[in-house]
Design a protein around this motif. Structure first.
Motif, PDB file in Angstrom:
ATOM      1  N   LYS A   6       0.826  -1.222   0.000  1.00  0.00           N
ATOM      2  CA  LYS A   6       0.000   0.000   0.000  1.00  0.00           C
ATOM      3  C   LYS A   6       0.858   1.269   0.000  1.00  0.00           C
ATOM      4  O   LYS A   6       0.567   2.241  -0.695  1.00  0.00           O
ATOM      5  CB  LYS A   6      -0.906   0.007   1.242  1.00  0.00           C
ATOM      6  CG  LYS A   6      -2.169  -0.787   1.047  1.00  0.00           C
ATOM      7  CD  LYS A   6      -3.374   0.149   0.827  1.00  0.00           C
ATOM      8  CE  LYS A   6      -4.509  -0.555   0.089  1.00  0.00           C
ATOM      9  NZ  LYS A   6      -4.845  -1.911   0.617  1.00  0.00           N
ATOM     10  N   SER A  64       7.005   5.057  -8.067  1.00  0.00           N
ATOM     11  CA  SER A  64       6.002   4.322  -8.836  1.00  0.00           C
ATOM     12  C   SER A  64       6.498   3.787 -10.181  1.00  0.00           C
ATOM     13  O   SER A  64       5.977   2.786 -10.654  1.00  0.00           O
ATOM     14  CB  SER A  64       4.756   5.175  -9.009  1.00  0.00           C
ATOM     15  OG  SER A  64       5.076   6.343  -9.725  1.00  0.00           O
ATOM     16  N   THR A  73       2.924   8.107  -5.807  1.00  0.00           N
ATOM     17  CA  THR A  73       1.632   7.435  -5.864  1.00  0.00           C
ATOM     18  C   THR A  73       1.709   6.174  -6.722  1.00  0.00           C
ATOM     19  O   THR A  73       2.490   6.107  -7.668  1.00  0.00           O
ATOM     20  CB  THR A  73       0.543   8.368  -6.413  1.00  0.00           C
ATOM     21  OG1 THR A  73      -0.662   7.608  -6.503  1.00  0.00           O
ATOM     22  CG2 THR A  73       0.894   8.895  -7.793  1.00  0.00           C
ATOM     23  N   THR A  74       0.913   5.192  -6.352  1.00  0.00           N
ATOM     24  CA  THR A  74       0.857   3.991  -7.181  1.00  0.00           C
ATOM     25  C   THR A  74      -0.453   3.955  -7.955  1.00  0.00           C
ATOM     26  O   THR A  74      -0.702   3.036  -8.719  1.00  0.00           O
ATOM     27  CB  THR A  74       0.959   2.719  -6.316  1.00  0.00           C
ATOM     28  OG1 THR A  74       0.068   2.858  -5.213  1.00  0.00           O
ATOM     29  CG2 THR A  74       2.370   2.516  -5.828  1.00  0.00           C
ATOM     30  N   ASP A  75      -1.287   4.971  -7.767  1.00  0.00           N
ATOM     31  CA  ASP A  75      -2.585   5.024  -8.441  1.00  0.00           C
ATOM     32  C   ASP A  75      -2.400   5.588  -9.851  1.00  0.00           C
ATOM     33  O   ASP A  75      -1.976   6.728 -10.042  1.00  0.00           O
ATOM     34  CB  ASP A  75      -3.531   5.897  -7.603  1.00  0.00           C
ATOM     35  CG  ASP A  75      -4.870   6.067  -8.300  1.00  0.00           C
ATOM     36  OD1 ASP A  75      -5.148   5.262  -9.225  1.00  0.00           O
ATOM     37  OD2 ASP A  75      -5.602   7.002  -7.946  1.00  0.00           O
ATOM     38  N   SER A  76      -2.740   4.769 -10.821  1.00  0.00           N
ATOM     39  CA  SER A  76      -2.468   5.109 -12.206  1.00  0.00           C
ATOM     40  C   SER A  76      -3.215   6.373 -12.664  1.00  0.00           C
ATOM     41  O   SER A  76      -2.649   7.219 -13.355  1.00  0.00           O
ATOM     42  CB  SER A  76      -2.829   3.916 -13.083  1.00  0.00           C
ATOM     43  OG  SER A  76      -2.526   4.180 -14.398  1.00  0.00           O
ATOM     44  N   ALA A  77      -4.490   6.509 -12.258  1.00  0.00           N
ATOM     45  CA  ALA A  77      -5.279   7.670 -12.680  1.00  0.00           C
ATOM     46  C   ALA A  77      -4.692   8.955 -12.107  1.00  0.00           C
ATOM     47  O   ALA A  77      -4.591   9.984 -12.780  1.00  0.00           O
ATOM     48  CB  ALA A  77      -6.729   7.505 -12.224  1.00  0.00           C
ATOM     49  N   GLU A  78      -4.270   8.845 -10.855  1.00  0.00           N
ATOM     50  CA  GLU A  78      -3.672   9.984 -10.170  1.00  0.00           C
ATOM     51  C   GLU A  78      -2.368  10.405 -10.871  1.00  0.00           C
ATOM     52  O   GLU A  78      -2.113  11.595 -11.108  1.00  0.00           O
ATOM     53  CB  GLU A  78      -3.404   9.578  -8.703  1.00  0.00           C
ATOM     54  CG  GLU A  78      -2.669  10.591  -7.855  1.00  0.00           C
ATOM     55  CD  GLU A  78      -3.512  11.828  -7.550  1.00  0.00           C
ATOM     56  OE1 GLU A  78      -4.742  11.745  -7.724  1.00  0.00           O
ATOM     57  OE2 GLU A  78      -2.934  12.859  -7.168  1.00  0.00           O
ATOM     58  N   LYS A  79      -1.569   9.384 -11.242  1.00  0.00           N
ATOM     59  CA  LYS A  79      -0.317   9.665 -11.943  1.00  0.00           C
ATOM     60  C   LYS A  79      -0.588  10.377 -13.259  1.00  0.00           C
ATOM     61  O   LYS A  79       0.061  11.372 -13.595  1.00  0.00           O
ATOM     62  CB  LYS A  79       0.429   8.352 -12.240  1.00  0.00           C
ATOM     63  CG  LYS A  79       1.362   7.939 -11.150  1.00  0.00           C
ATOM     64  CD  LYS A  79       1.882   6.548 -11.403  1.00  0.00           C
ATOM     65  CE  LYS A  79       3.160   6.537 -12.200  1.00  0.00           C
ATOM     66  NZ  LYS A  79       3.763   5.195 -12.208  1.00  0.00           N
ATOM     67  N   GLY A  81       3.643   1.696  -1.255  1.00  0.00           N
ATOM     68  CA  GLY A  81       4.463   1.829  -2.463  1.00  0.00           C
ATOM     69  C   GLY A  81       5.929   1.536  -2.230  1.00  0.00           C
ATOM     70  O   GLY A  81       6.768   1.861  -3.065  1.00  0.00           O
TER      71      GLY A  81
END
Lengths: 306, 513
Positions: free
Chosen positions: B81, B151, B455-461, B83
């Motif tokens: 979680k 990430s 961040t590991t959240d793709s949309a956020e990236k 990262g």
């Protein structure tokens, strides 16, 4: 004679030391940091420092020079900064291809050049002379890379008779040595001609003719020996130049020779390779000069060495 | 060598040469443009050596021919979680060429090797910043713990330098000599490397992917001269060559047995402007320059049409690249902007190129001519590699950096936006650290790049990188010029060899009819 050769060989050592010092200083003056170049475009400063240490470039300059001289005395030229292989190996595997290519180019171009030169001198201002000198001027004027490409296009690509690149068999030697020798043959032809023209006007030639000697005898026996001295000097010079490797011919025919090694080394600021190569080239020239001097004595017994 | 010149030997050789045109084994020859520096991808910085090393080495991850990230020796992976911890499950039944099994200890050995400064590897910088420790949890599970969340880490594991070398071979040959005795898990095993002539690899019978490889040997032949490489293709002595120079495409296309392929690339060419120096500290001047250059015409003139106007700060094909361009060509607007900035009559400046080859020469001359139209006079210098390092890449003090207009290119070898933006435009990447030759610094962009790493959240990236790229585009520290197309030629009998967008090769499907 032997004494003379030994003396010359001993004189070689200080010359090489001076050359070594000059080339060492010279390569370190070249702009550009070899560690940075070797580390490559993506590297950060920490990596560059690591590479610098790895290559031994973090030490002070005098220490590097002492290490270099000490290495040379022990026949150790260090390792290439680029490939990390021993420099002696890098040079060793390229020396013989360059050497043989030089020998073959010189062989045909000297024979060809001298024959044309003699013919032109004997039939001065007549058609053999015109033809020979036209060939010679073309040989000097036609750039080697263009000649190489044309030869390759015709004999390898169109006709398919000869291989394109590499140096594995005797067939691989034909086109490069033809390309490399063209300019030498032209120079030899012009040199031989002018030297012969002078000699043929000498008194002893007239005497030889007057006593009824036939023309071939006059030309070969009395003319040749005397005309050879400047020609041999030129031969030695050309041989030395070719031994340095021809960048253009080596590029076109992908020849694994010394010329390309030197260019690559300068590009990458590969200090050990540049130093070793320049030392080698100096040594070659010194030796060739010595051989030429000895040849003088053989050709003209009037010349004596002590 | 000497004996080859005896007539008998010569005749024998000629006979052998004449008698071997039949293709019994499938032997493929690649003609490439420069000699290899090493076979050790951790110690290589040139794309070509790394592409060649793909013959015998594979990584945990890799790229397919379209530069999509795919697992290779990895089966799957998990990220914690926070990262920080990457757990990678490995494929079973993979063997190294020396017969040992590929297990998690190989991951540990290889990553520990490159992060250890004592080994002095050129790729040290790529890994050391983020890897804290590597553990082999069990035979087929490796756990990598990072110092800070990063990430793009998986993309970094897919970088062609992150390969798995046999731990047994590393032990046997040592850190340096492994480069002369490469042992990996790849489809081909190493046979011979004659530095001046060729590097040869042969089919590995124990390869984990059944039925592969489909050819018996590959000979990698460095041939420096463009025309000679083209000649090798025409005579059939080589089956594949890259790169093909623009002026030779027509010659090769005319041959019925050859194909010339123009592949898309992520090689971006741009003109950076030193934003710390007058007059380039004014964004209007920078925008004016971007407006003043006709990128369409540049692609035609200097690249013979094998390039397209750049469409963003990161080229299409890089993950999270955001398409915003091309930047329009508008001389009137450029003049207006210059007038607004207080330079109605233009100014004089330096135009440097990072390369001294003929294409760079054409590009800089074209730019010079275009800038002349709006009153900017430039003096062109094509930098040779050593000068480039001295005057640009290792310049210590940003305040006195002599670089002004600088023509250069970048290929994002991880295929991910972080490596497209951070080394070139992050405020912490000014030379000599990295390659921000525009000396550009915008806190907003720096924050976006930093946060995207965390961040590991793709949309956020995607959102963060879009914001960064928009900001950069408007600030115009560069005039984006073109993305190149990669020209290669292959014999029609050869299939399955691709030039991938970062100018490396993909040849897992290689076959010869």
């Amino acid at each position: 004679m032997v004494q003379y050769i030994v003396k010359r060989l001993l004189g070689l050592l200080p010359t090489l030391l001076i050359v070594g010092l000059l080339v060492f200083l010279f390569v370190h003056l070249l702009p550009g940091d070899p560690a940075r170049l070797a580390a490559g475009p993506d590297a950060n400063p920490e990596t560059v420092e690591l590479v610098r240490k790895d290559l031994g470039l973090d030490r002070p300059l005098p220490a590097q020079f002492v290490r270099f001289v000490n290495g040379v005395l022990h026949w150790d030229f260090g390792r290439s900064l680029r490939t990390k292989r021993p420099v002696s190996e890098e040079i060793g595997e390229r020396f013989m291809p360059t050497f043989w290519l030089t020998v073959w180019s010189m062989a045909w171009s000297v024979v060809f050049g001298m024959v044309i030169g003699v013919l032109s001198a004997v039939w001065r201002n007549r058609w053999p002379d015109r033809l020979g000198m036209t060939l010679a001027v073309s040989g000097i004027s036609f750039p080697a890379f263009a000649l190489g490409m044309v030869l390759m296009q015709v004999f390898s690509v169109q006709l398919g008779w000869l291989p394109t690149v590499g140096n594995d068999t005797w067939r691989h030697y034909l086109l490069p040595s033809l390309t490399l020798g063209a300019a030498v043959a032209a120079i030899m032809a012009r040199f031989t001609r002018s030297s012969f023209v002078d000699i043929l006007g000498e008194d002893y030639i007239r005497t030889a003719r007057a006593k009824g000697l036939d023309e071939p005898h006059v030309v070969v026996k009395h003319g040749m020996r005397n005309a050879l001295i400047p020609v041999v000097t030129m031969m030695g010079l050309q041989f030395g130049f070719l031994l340095g490797g021809s960048i253009v011919v080596e590029k076109v025919f992908n020849w694994p020779g010394l010329g390309r090694l030197l260019v690559d080394a300068v590009d990458m600021r590969d200090y050990p390779v540049i130093q070793a190569l320049v030392l080698l080239f100096s040594l070659e020239f010194i030796l060739i000069n010595l051989i030429v001097d000895v040849l003088y004595g053989i050709i003209n017994p009037v010349i004596r060495y002590r | 060598m000497k004996k080859l010149f005896r007539p008998a030997a010569a005749v024998a050789v000629a006979l052998v040469l004449a008698a071997t045109p039949a293709l019994a084994a499938k032997d493929v020859v690649f003609a490439v443009a420069s000699t290899f520096t090493t076979t050790d991808p951790y110690d290589a910085n040139d794309t070509l050596s790394q592409a060649m090393a793909k013959s015998f080495y594979e990584g945990l991850f890799g790229f397919d021919k379209d530069m999509k990230l795919i697992p290779v020796l990895a089966e799957s992976y998990d990220v914690s979680k926070d990262g920080l911890v990457y757990t990678v499950k490995l494929k079973k039944g993979v063997k190294f060429h020396d017969g040992t099994d590929f297990k998690a200890d190989a991951v540990k050995t290889n990553l520990d090797r490159v992060t250890n400064p004592d080994n002095k590897l050129k790729r040290y910088g790529l890994y050391n910043n983020n890897i804290a420790k590597v553990e082999a949890v069990d035979d087929y599970t490796a756990r990598i713990t990072l110092k800070t969340p990063f990430s793009p880490f998986i993309a970094q594991l897919a970088h062609p330098s992150t390969v798995m070398i046999s731990p047994a071979a590393l032990k046997q040959w040592g850190n340096k000599d492994i480069a002369f005795h490469p042992v990996g898990t790849g489809p081909f095993k190493f046979v011979e490397w004659k530095a001046t002539d060729y590097l040869k690899v042969a089919k590995f019978d124990g390869y984990w992917k059944k039925g592969y490889p489909k050819v018996d040997t590959i000979t990698w032949k460095p041939v420096v001269d463009n025309n000679s490489r083209a000649a090798l293709m025409q005579t059939g002595e080589a089956h594949f060559t890259f790169p093909v120079p623009y002026e030779l495409t027509d010659v090769l296309k005319a041959k019925p047995d050859l194909d010339v392929v123009a592949a898309p690339s992520i090689v971006l060419r741009y003109l950076s402007m030193n934003t710390q120096q007058k007059p380039f500290d004014n964004p209007k001047v920078r925008q004016a320059i971007a407006y003043a250059i006709n990128k369409e015409a540049l692609a035609k003139v200097a690249f013979n049409g094998y390039a397209a106007p750049a469409e963003g700060v990161a080229p299409q094909g890089v993950e999270y690249a955001y398409k915003q361009g091309p930047w329009p060509y508008d001389v009137a607007k450029a003049k207006a902007l210059l007038a607004e900035a207080g330079y109605p009559n233009g100014f004089e400046t330096e135009l440097w190129s990072a390369y001294n080859h003929s294409t760079a020469n054409k590009v800089t001359q074209f730019i010079q001519q275009q800038l002349q139209q709006v009153g900017i006079k430039t003096k062109i210098t094509l930098l040779e590699a050593g000068q480039r390092v001295e005057k640009v890449e290792s310049w210590q003090d940003p305040a006195t950096a002599p670089v002004r207009l600088y023509y250069v290119g970048w290929s994002t070898s991880t295929g991910e936006a972080d490596w497209a933006l951070r080394p070139l435009l992050d405020g912490g990447s000014w030379p000599p650290r990295l390659f921000n030759t525009a000396y550009y610094k915008n806190p907003k962009v720096d924050a976006d790049i930093k946060n995207a790493q965390l961040t590991t959240d793709s949309a956020e990236k995607a959102k963060l990188y879009k914001d960064a790229q928009e900001t950069i585009w408007n600030d115009a520290p560069w005039a984006p010029l073109v993305t190149e197309r990669l020209l290669s030629a292959n014999n029609k009998k050869l299939s399955g060899v691709y030039v991938i967008p970062d100018a490396s090769f993909n040849f897992t499907e290689i076959d010869l009819k």
